[in-house]
Enzyme design. Sequence first.
Site, PDB file in Angstrom:
ATOM      1  CE1 TYR A  98     -11.610 103.323  13.257  1.00 40.71           C
ATOM      2  CE2 TYR A  98     -10.795 102.293  15.259  1.00 40.71           C
ATOM      3  CZ  TYR A  98     -10.639 102.605  13.926  1.00 40.71           C
ATOM      4  OH  TYR A  98      -9.521 102.196  13.253  1.00 40.71           O
TER       5      TYR A  98
ATOM      6  CG  PHE B  97     -11.014  94.418  12.218  1.00 40.43           C
ATOM      7  CD1 PHE B  97     -11.774  93.314  11.861  1.00 40.43           C
ATOM      8  CD2 PHE B  97     -11.520  95.283  13.184  1.00 40.43           C
ATOM      9  CE1 PHE B  97     -13.013  93.084  12.463  1.00 40.43           C
ATOM     10  CE2 PHE B  97     -12.759  95.061  13.781  1.00 40.43           C
ATOM     11  CZ  PHE B  97     -13.508  93.953  13.426  1.00 40.43           C
ATOM     12  CD  GLU B  98     -10.594 101.842  10.098  1.00 37.34           C
ATOM     13  OE1 GLU B  98     -11.204 102.063   9.021  1.00 37.34           O
ATOM     14  OE2 GLU B  98      -9.854 102.676  10.629  1.00 37.34           O
ATOM     15  CB  VAL B  99     -16.748  97.400  12.632  1.00 36.97           C
ATOM     16  CG1 VAL B  99     -18.254  97.565  12.442  1.00 36.97           C
ATOM     17  CG2 VAL B  99     -16.318  95.996  12.209  1.00 36.97           C
TER      18      VAL B  99
ATOM     19  CG  HIS C  31      -8.828 106.001  10.124  1.00 38.71           C
ATOM     20  ND1 HIS C  31      -9.404 104.922   9.469  1.00 38.71           N
ATOM     21  CD2 HIS C  31      -8.809 107.003   9.212  1.00 38.71           C
ATOM     22  CE1 HIS C  31      -9.709 105.266   8.234  1.00 38.71           C
ATOM     23  NE2 HIS C  31      -9.360 106.517   8.047  1.00 38.71           N
TER      24      HIS C  31
END
Length: 349
Positions: A178, A235-237, A272
């Site tokens: 994450y 924004f998430e990778v 999350h």
Amino acid sequence: YLSTPADTGITPKPPTTLSETYPGERANATFVTLARNVDVWEIAKSIRQVEDRFNRKFHYDWVFLNDKPFNDEFKKVTTALVSGKTKYGLIPEKHWSFPPHIDQEKAKKAREAMHAKGIIYGDSISYRHMCRFESGFFFQQELLLDYEYYWRVEPSIKLYCDIDYDVFKFMKDNNKKYGFTLSLYEYIETIPTLWDSTKAFMKEHPEHIAKNNAMQFISDDGGEKYNRCHFWSNFEVGDLNFWRGQAYTDYFNKLDKDGGFFYERWGDAPVHSIAASLLLPKDQLHFFNDIGYYHVPFTHCPTSEEDRIKLKCSCEPKKNFDWKGYSCTTRFFDMMGLEKPKGWETQLD
Ligand code: GDP
Ligand code: MN
């Protein structure tokens, strides 16, 4: 009058080492965007940012998801901009509706009460479906099943720095699950009982709680109370298989059963973030300092001037949110035992 570099005292720049397509293998990864047809021009801007700073060198795919069918204009405009393949998915109704156990009267009263308090999106049904979808279902969409990693992109975002390495490969090679750029405190009015549900889950499923987890990031008293810190999920990778795994599945199902997506206004960001903090060892979380990023109203701009020059960043350093009072990034650094970059004191509130 033409001045030479010697006249101006400015050293000529070395030629950029990265020409066009980045060599080597790709990760199994895609961008993913949830959007409505009316978002087409705002997502067009986001895509252009992502392509110019990163994807023109990597050509990763882009999956678009919508609770209504995308129209031809949306598809035409976005396909023209993305340098990888584009795919368009219609979200199944069961992923964008009230589950049968929800008490409609109670949910309606909750919306009215939140609206009266002036809480943003307090009266919105669609915003709640969106938060529940991003929490529990985006990674289950058919078009995403073939992929291992994703990068979430929203309309109207900006990227401020060049990204000259493969972000997805980085995740894989370093066993990261994450990644985030901004963190902050959640409005308590939107999640009054989220931590109660989380504590009940921890009791029910102690086997899912990771050793060396990031509890310290989200609680100041070892888990008694939630300190409201969360990674900003626009924004998430991340690793899709983390969300698909048993631990997160059990967590989401518990939250969904408790009903706070509708009786309160639980956001996918705190959901999350709590999950990533408790179900993963903390060294699988990653702060992308080198990705300059904006989503209204916050900016992440690399603190060090050396980084900003090297990465050709166009952000204003003073706007960097990382070290300001409402950011949780200092806590993340403390937890990880990281030293704050030189110059952070010049970017306080
Ligand atoms: P905010 O960032 O919390 O203010 O919320 P946004 O309005 O940016 O919504 C978050 C994400 O969900 C964005 O990618 C939106 O395009 C998307 N989104 C929000 N509401 C809807 C909706 O009703 N339908 C669809 N298809 N997408 C939505
Ligand atoms: Mn947004």
